[in-house]
Design an enzyme around this catalytic site. Structure first.
Site, PDB file in Angstrom:
ATOM      1  N   ASP A 272       0.829  -1.199   0.000  1.00 48.88           N
ATOM      2  CA  ASP A 272       0.000   0.000   0.000  1.00 48.88           C
ATOM      3  C   ASP A 272       0.864   1.251   0.000  1.00 48.88           C
ATOM      4  OD1 ASP A 272      -2.224   1.667   0.153  1.00 48.88           O
ATOM      5  OD2 ASP A 272      -2.249   1.614   2.338  1.00 48.88           O
TER       6      ASP A 272
ATOM      7  N   ASP B  81       2.875   1.353  -3.760  1.00 46.68           N
ATOM      8  CA  ASP B  81       2.189   1.708  -5.002  1.00 46.68           C
ATOM      9  C   ASP B  81       2.165   3.219  -5.220  1.00 46.68           C
ATOM     10  OD1 ASP B  81       0.305   2.363  -3.093  1.00 46.68           O
ATOM     11  OD2 ASP B  81      -1.256   1.035  -3.853  1.00 46.68           O
ATOM     12  N   GLY B  82       1.912   3.969  -4.142  1.00 45.97           N
ATOM     13  CA  GLY B  82       1.901   5.423  -4.283  1.00 45.97           C
ATOM     14  C   GLY B  82       3.271   5.985  -4.616  1.00 45.97           C
TER      15      GLY B  82
ATOM     16  N   ARG C 215       4.205   8.037  -8.204  1.00 53.45           N
ATOM     17  CA  ARG C 215       4.805   9.373  -8.318  1.00 53.45           C
ATOM     18  C   ARG C 215       6.182   9.320  -8.968  1.00 53.45           C
ATOM     19  NH1 ARG C 215       2.334   9.259  -3.277  1.00 53.45           N
ATOM     20  NH2 ARG C 215       4.277   8.654  -2.238  1.00 53.45           N
TER      21      ARG C 215
ATOM     22  N   SER D 231      -2.862   7.365 -11.860  1.00 49.48           N
ATOM     23  CA  SER D 231      -4.067   7.152 -12.665  1.00 49.48           C
ATOM     24  C   SER D 231      -5.281   7.102 -11.750  1.00 49.48           C
ATOM     25  CB  SER D 231      -3.969   5.833 -13.452  1.00 49.48           C
ATOM     26  OG  SER D 231      -3.931   4.719 -12.569  1.00 49.48           O
TER      27      SER D 231
ATOM     28  N   ASP E 275      -6.569   1.529  -5.085  1.00 48.02           N
ATOM     29  CA  ASP E 275      -5.907   1.688  -3.788  1.00 48.02           C
ATOM     30  C   ASP E 275      -6.927   1.855  -2.670  1.00 48.02           C
ATOM     31  OD1 ASP E 275      -3.587   2.257  -2.018  1.00 48.02           O
ATOM     32  OD2 ASP E 275      -4.421   4.265  -1.963  1.00 48.02           O
TER      33      ASP E 275
ATOM     34  N   ASP F 168      -7.916  -0.874   0.269  1.00 43.86           N
ATOM     35  CA  ASP F 168      -7.789  -0.489   1.678  1.00 43.86           C
ATOM     36  C   ASP F 168      -9.038  -0.870   2.457  1.00 43.86           C
ATOM     37  OD1 ASP F 168      -5.285   0.580   1.341  1.00 43.86           O
ATOM     38  OD2 ASP F 168      -5.961   2.656   1.191  1.00 43.86           O
TER      39      ASP F 168
END
Length: 246
Positions: free
Chosen positions: A51, A54-55, A59, A65, A72, A76
């Site tokens: 989690d 991925d962010g 970036r 997207s 995401d 969660d």
């Protein structure tokens, strides 16, 4: 355009592939939840680490997207829901608390998502809330990370409390002191019996749970405030639409 840069196939963006791996890890964790607690904790923790990844990759590679943002958030919510359902099955006396936490979590985030989209934001984290707590929560990755991790850790601790192999990891206390609870407190909340170590020392899971408690409470307060402010935004949005139609 290369695979590790922005290209036309959003489905195979690196952060989205990590998102699919999150789903697979969470499903595996729940699939073995009643037979292999060590694998469950490890797989769920891996899902939670993804989690964060991925962010970062989104970036770093310029592969953000809308699909990834929705994937995401939905992952969660579903992962947390799944873990709370497992806890409910293991501790039926906690079913009202667990269901209430699920309701609050989903209500607050979907209200926030819809309110954000209504005012033209691209994600529920693009906050225009009047609440300083909600703004701080989404603007400070450190604060938000602590609160989110605290919730997951606390739920995992409650899950782990049923398994001696997980609760057997003990932090020695000075002089070999033991952690015990007053009988009145233990009898009123049977789940707490598993958080004690009569043989001496402090179970590591209990320590993690105590460290996570402030963040867990803060997250629930933030969810309540977020739900109320998002509802206010939706009402204000309708009022503005009516005013424009006149």
């Amino acid at each position: 355009m290369g695979f590790f840069s922005r290209h036309s196939n959003v489905y195979i963006y690196v952060p989205n592939l990590i998102g699919y791996a999150r789903v697979a890890a969470a499903l595996y964790a729940f699939g073995v939840a009643f037979t292999s607690p060590v694998h469950t904790v490890a797989a769920y923790f891996l899902s939670f680490v993804c989690d964060e990844l991925d962010g970062r990759f989104a970036r770093m590679l310029n592969q953000t997207s809308t699909l990834g943002a929705v994937l995401d958030m939905v992952t969660d919510r579903l992962a947390t829901t799944g873990l709370l359902l497992v806890v409910t099955m293991m501790y039926p006396q906690l079913h009202v608390a667990c269901i209430s936490l699920i309701f609050l979590d989903i209500f607050s985030h979907w209200f926030q998502m819809y309110a954000s989209l209504a005012v033209g934001a691209t994600t529920h984290k693009d906050v225009r809330s009047k609440s300083w707590l909600v703004r701080t929560y989404y603007s400070s990755r450190l604060f938000m990370g602590y609160c989110c991790v605290s919730c997951e850790v606390l739920y995992l601790v409650v899950y782990a409390s049923k398994w001696p192999q997980l609760m057997g990891l003990v932090l020695p206390l000075p002089g070999g002191a033991a952690l015990t609870l007053p009988q009145q407190l233990a009898s009123s909340a049977p789940v707490l019996l598993r958080f004690t170590s009569p043989s001496g020392g402090l179970p590591l899971m209990t320590l993690f749970g105590l460290l996570a408690l402030p963040g867990f409470l803060t997250k629930q307060i933030c969810n309540c405030v977020q739900l109320r402010t998002a509802a206010d935004q939706l009402i204000a949005f309708d009022a503005q639409k009516l005013q424009k139609q006149r």
